[in-house]
Motif scaffolding. Structure first.
Motif, PDB file in Angstrom:
ATOM      1  N   ALA A   1       0.863  -1.182   0.000  1.00  0.00           N
ATOM      2  CA  ALA A   1       0.000   0.000   0.000  1.00  0.00           C
ATOM      3  C   ALA A   1       0.896   1.228   0.000  1.00  0.00           C
ATOM      4  CB  ALA A   1      -0.904  -0.004   1.227  1.00  0.00           C
ATOM      5  N   ALA A   2       0.560   2.165  -0.866  1.00  0.00           N
ATOM      6  CA  ALA A   2       1.403   3.365  -1.004  1.00  0.00           C
ATOM      7  C   ALA A   2       0.519   4.545  -1.337  1.00  0.00           C
ATOM      8  CB  ALA A   2       2.444   3.132  -2.099  1.00  0.00           C
ATOM      9  N   ARG A   3       1.198   5.704  -1.585  1.00  0.00           N
ATOM     10  CA  ARG A   3       0.485   6.892  -2.043  1.00  0.00           C
ATOM     11  C   ARG A   3       0.627   6.955  -3.557  1.00  0.00           C
ATOM     12  NH1 ARG A   3       0.077  11.247   1.952  1.00  0.00           N
ATOM     13  NH2 ARG A   3       0.400  10.307   3.984  1.00  0.00           N
ATOM     14  N   ALA A   4      -0.514   7.085  -4.239  1.00  0.00           N
ATOM     15  CA  ALA A   4      -0.495   7.077  -5.713  1.00  0.00           C
ATOM     16  C   ALA A   4       0.428   8.167  -6.246  1.00  0.00           C
ATOM     17  CB  ALA A   4      -1.912   7.260  -6.247  1.00  0.00           C
ATOM     18  N   THR A   5       0.476   9.323  -5.573  1.00  0.00           N
ATOM     19  CA  THR A   5       1.315  10.428  -6.078  1.00  0.00           C
ATOM     20  C   THR A   5       2.790  10.033  -6.084  1.00  0.00           C
ATOM     21  OG1 THR A   5       1.285  11.329  -3.850  1.00  0.00           O
ATOM     22  CG2 THR A   5      -0.225  12.322  -5.424  1.00  0.00           C
ATOM     23  N   ASP A   6       3.191   9.171  -5.124  1.00  0.00           N
ATOM     24  CA  ASP A   6       4.597   8.751  -5.061  1.00  0.00           C
ATOM     25  C   ASP A   6       4.961   7.834  -6.226  1.00  0.00           C
ATOM     26  OD1 ASP A   6       5.120  10.182  -2.808  1.00  0.00           O
ATOM     27  OD2 ASP A   6       4.803   8.505  -1.425  1.00  0.00           O
ATOM     28  N   LEU A   7       3.946   7.185  -6.807  1.00  0.00           N
ATOM     29  CA  LEU A   7       4.235   6.208  -7.871  1.00  0.00           C
ATOM     30  C   LEU A   7       3.972   6.778  -9.262  1.00  0.00           C
ATOM     31  CD1 LEU A   7       2.633   3.019  -6.233  1.00  0.00           C
ATOM     32  CD2 LEU A   7       4.943   3.937  -5.967  1.00  0.00           C
ATOM     33  N   ALA A   8       3.520   8.036  -9.284  1.00  0.00           N
ATOM     34  CA  ALA A   8       3.056   8.595 -10.562  1.00  0.00           C
ATOM     35  C   ALA A   8       4.128   8.544 -11.647  1.00  0.00           C
ATOM     36  CB  ALA A   8       2.582  10.037 -10.349  1.00  0.00           C
ATOM     37  N   ARG A   9       5.380   8.684 -11.255  1.00  0.00           N
ATOM     38  CA  ARG A   9       6.446   8.745 -12.272  1.00  0.00           C
ATOM     39  C   ARG A   9       7.164   7.406 -12.467  1.00  0.00           C
ATOM     40  NH1 ARG A   9       6.492  14.351 -11.825  1.00  0.00           N
ATOM     41  NH2 ARG A   9       7.142  14.455  -9.660  1.00  0.00           N
ATOM     42  N   ALA A  10       6.658   6.353 -11.836  1.00  0.00           N
ATOM     43  CA  ALA A  10       7.342   5.052 -11.955  1.00  0.00           C
ATOM     44  C   ALA A  10       7.210   4.504 -13.369  1.00  0.00           C
ATOM     45  CB  ALA A  10       6.739   4.070 -10.956  1.00  0.00           C
ATOM     46  N   ARG A  11       8.335   4.015 -13.898  1.00  0.00           N
ATOM     47  CA  ARG A  11       8.374   3.419 -15.236  1.00  0.00           C
ATOM     48  C   ARG A  11       9.248   2.179 -15.179  1.00  0.00           C
ATOM     49  NH1 ARG A  11       5.220   6.714 -15.368  1.00  0.00           N
ATOM     50  NH2 ARG A  11       4.906   8.525 -16.734  1.00  0.00           N
ATOM     51  N   GLU A  12       9.071   1.322 -16.168  1.00  0.00           N
ATOM     52  CA  GLU A  12       9.939   0.146 -16.313  1.00  0.00           C
ATOM     53  C   GLU A  12      11.417   0.588 -16.330  1.00  0.00           C
ATOM     54  OE1 GLU A  12       9.993  -3.704 -16.190  1.00  0.00           O
ATOM     55  OE2 GLU A  12       8.102  -3.022 -17.099  1.00  0.00           O
ATOM     56  N   THR A  13      11.664   1.674 -17.087  1.00  0.00           N
ATOM     57  CA  THR A  13      13.040   2.162 -17.268  1.00  0.00           C
ATOM     58  C   THR A  13      13.477   3.074 -16.117  1.00  0.00           C
ATOM     59  OG1 THR A  13      12.037   3.892 -18.589  1.00  0.00           O
ATOM     60  CG2 THR A  13      13.038   2.049 -19.779  1.00  0.00           C
ATOM     61  N   ALA A  14      12.502   3.606 -15.371  1.00  0.00           N
ATOM     62  CA  ALA A  14      12.837   4.505 -14.257  1.00  0.00           C
ATOM     63  C   ALA A  14      12.010   4.143 -13.039  1.00  0.00           C
ATOM     64  CB  ALA A  14      12.580   5.956 -14.660  1.00  0.00           C
ATOM     65  N   PRO A  15      12.340   2.982 -12.393  1.00  0.00           N
ATOM     66  CA  PRO A  15      11.534   2.546 -11.248  1.00  0.00           C
ATOM     67  C   PRO A  15      11.613   3.525 -10.078  1.00  0.00           C
ATOM     68  CG  PRO A  15      13.134   0.861 -11.929  1.00  0.00           C
ATOM     69  CD  PRO A  15      13.512   2.117 -12.636  1.00  0.00           C
ATOM     70  N   VAL A  16      10.553   3.496  -9.264  1.00  0.00           N
ATOM     71  CA  VAL A  16      10.554   4.280  -8.021  1.00  0.00           C
ATOM     72  C   VAL A  16      10.776   3.288  -6.882  1.00  0.00           C
ATOM     73  CG1 VAL A  16       9.085   5.604  -6.429  1.00  0.00           C
ATOM     74  CG2 VAL A  16       9.025   6.086  -8.900  1.00  0.00           C
ATOM     75  N   ALA A  17      11.759   3.539  -6.047  1.00  0.00           N
ATOM     76  CA  ALA A  17      12.041   2.649  -4.909  1.00  0.00           C
ATOM     77  C   ALA A  17      11.584   3.332  -3.625  1.00  0.00           C
ATOM     78  CB  ALA A  17      13.522   2.319  -4.848  1.00  0.00           C
ATOM     79  N   LEU A  18      10.793   2.611  -2.814  1.00  0.00           N
ATOM     80  CA  LEU A  18      10.299   3.172  -1.544  1.00  0.00           C
ATOM     81  C   LEU A  18      10.678   2.232  -0.401  1.00  0.00           C
ATOM     82  CD1 LEU A  18       6.627   4.177  -2.547  1.00  0.00           C
ATOM     83  CD2 LEU A  18       8.661   5.638  -2.557  1.00  0.00           C
TER      84      LEU A  18
END
Ligand code: AMP
Ligand code: MG
Length: 413
Positions: free
Chosen positions: A55-72
């Motif tokens: 479970a996360a905040r959608a805004t934190d994942l908005a920029r996640a991409r296959e080529t540019a993952p977001v790590a939390l």
């Protein structure tokens, strides 16, 4: 003589509503709900996860991409039944299990299969919009919503719905108590040998089974001889029931005393004889709090009258909205000769052939031949003025066992 429609109206005009009782939830399946039920709170009572995941905040994942993952960083694990008090802070996430409360702050769930856990961190390779895989509070039942209507015959999932709102006892209609009386000098109870000219009283058993199947309580009061005094005593005893079903003795034979005795007892007799075959000699009387059906003795006639009049009356007394027999349109499979002057109800077996249901008679249509009714799925109607049903005709049929499948075929085979 009255028509079927007139007889039905006269019967239904005399039906009173049964009282109510409260029964434990586990015993309420098949009972008739006596009051509308409202949801006293939201079900579920809290937003919860539809998946095992993060479970996360959608805004934190908005920029996640296959080529540019977001790590939390993963700051906690939330199990079902163990809600987290503290919110999910921006830039963090929590492990969450299916059914666990989504903690404050978090608004989206990423399934475990779509994330890559790496030690204390998890990598997300795609955005997850708000609300995704989150079951909101009140998704199933909203607080205050009417969830089950009065008159409903409670089905297994309804019982679960009631359990989900914590219902311990359910208000239901009292089961109508029905007395069953066989009349005839020739009748012998089962368990005793038959002498010359004697038959077993089968009607009492058929009718009791039919009453119980509708949610009534049947009492077989036994057999009365074809004599006025015994009949009078029996009908008087039966007056304490909600409904009395006698069979036999309503025709024009020398020893058919039922109508006379009903009249002597001052019961309000509403009709005798209906323009139908089988079941023409039916008579019906009413008294405050009690309905009297003088059913014909022939076993098929008695049951056809039960389906047409007694069953709707019992359903109405229970408060059901669906009181009339279930109908279906059928295609006649082979020619059947019918009465012409009366509405004839032909015992038929139904079969599914492509997208239609075909109806084929189950054999002799003698009103004494009970097996032909036992084999039947429906009564196909041949209206007055029509002396046959022809192969290929479309006709209306009353289903005798509407809950049964009409085919043994595998639905996915
Ligand atoms: P009734 O209506 O009395 O003239 O009876 C019509 C036919 O139904 C006769 O053949 C009776 O023997 C038969 N019958 C009457 N009562 C019953 C019963 N309780 N069970 C089976 N058959 C019956
Ligand atoms: Mg008789």
């Amino acid at each position: 003589m009255v028509s079927i429609a007139q007889a039905m109206a006269l019967v239904l005009g005399e039906v009173g509503r049964m009282g109510t009782e409260r029964v434990p939830l586990a015993g309420a399946s098949g009972r008739i709900l006596a009051e509308v039920v409202h949801a006293p709170f939201d079900v579920p009572g809290f937003a919860n996860s539809q998946m095992d995941g993060f479970a996360a905040r959608a805004t934190d994942l908005a920029r996640a991409r296959e080529t540019a993952p977001v790590a939390l960083p993963v700051t906690a694990t939330v199990a079902a039944g163990r809600p987290l008090e503290s919110p999910v802070e921006p830039g963090t996430c929590v492990r969450i299990m299916t059914g666990a409360a989504v903690p404050p702050g978090a608004d989206t769930v990423v399934p475990i299969e779509d994330a890559v856990a790496e030690g204390a961190m998890v990598r997300f390779t795609a955005p997850s919009p708000p609300g995704r895989f989150v079951r909101p509070a009140g998704e199933d039942l909203a607080c205050g919503e009417a969830i089950l209507q009065r008159g409903r015959c409670l089905r297994p999932p309804d019982i679960g719905v009631l359990a989900s709102i914590g219902c311990v006892e359910v208000p239901v209609s009292l089961r109508p108590r029905v007395a069953i009386v066989g009349t005839g000098d020739e009748l012998v109870p089962i368990g005793r040998p038959l002498g010359p000219g004697q038959i077993h009283d089968s009607n009492a058993y058929t009718l009791a089974a039919a009453v119980e199947a509708l949610g009534g309580v049947a009492d077989r009061l036994g057999i009365v001889a074809d004599d006025r005094e015994s009949l009078r005593a029996m009908l008087q005893e039966a007056a304490r029931y909600d409904c009395v079903l006698s069979t036999g003795g309503v025709s024009v034979g020398d020893f058919d005393y039922v109508k006379e005795v009903m009249d002597e007892l001052g019961l309000r007799r509403r009709f005798w004889r209906v323009a139908q075959k089988p079941g023409k000699p039916l008579t019906f009387a009413a008294q405050p709090g009690c309905l009297y059906f003088g059913l014909p003795g022939n076993p098929v006639s008695a049951m056809v009258c039960f389906h047409l009049y007694v069953a709707p009356a019992l359903r109405a007394s229970l408060g059901r909205p669906d009181i009339f027999p279930a109908t279906v349109e059928v295609t006649v499979a082979e020619e059947m000769r019918t009465a012409g002057s009366l509405m004839e109800l032909v015992r038929c077996r139904l079969e599914r052939e492509g997208d239609r249901l075909t109806a084929r008679p189950t054999g002799t249509q003698s009103s004494g031949a009970l097996r032909s009714l036992s084999l039947a799925d429906a009564l196909v109607l041949s209206p007055p003025g029509q002396d046959r049903l022809r192969a290929g005709d479309r006709a209306l049929a009353l289903r005798l066992h509407p809950a049964e499948a009409l085919s043994t075929a595998h639905p996915f085979g």
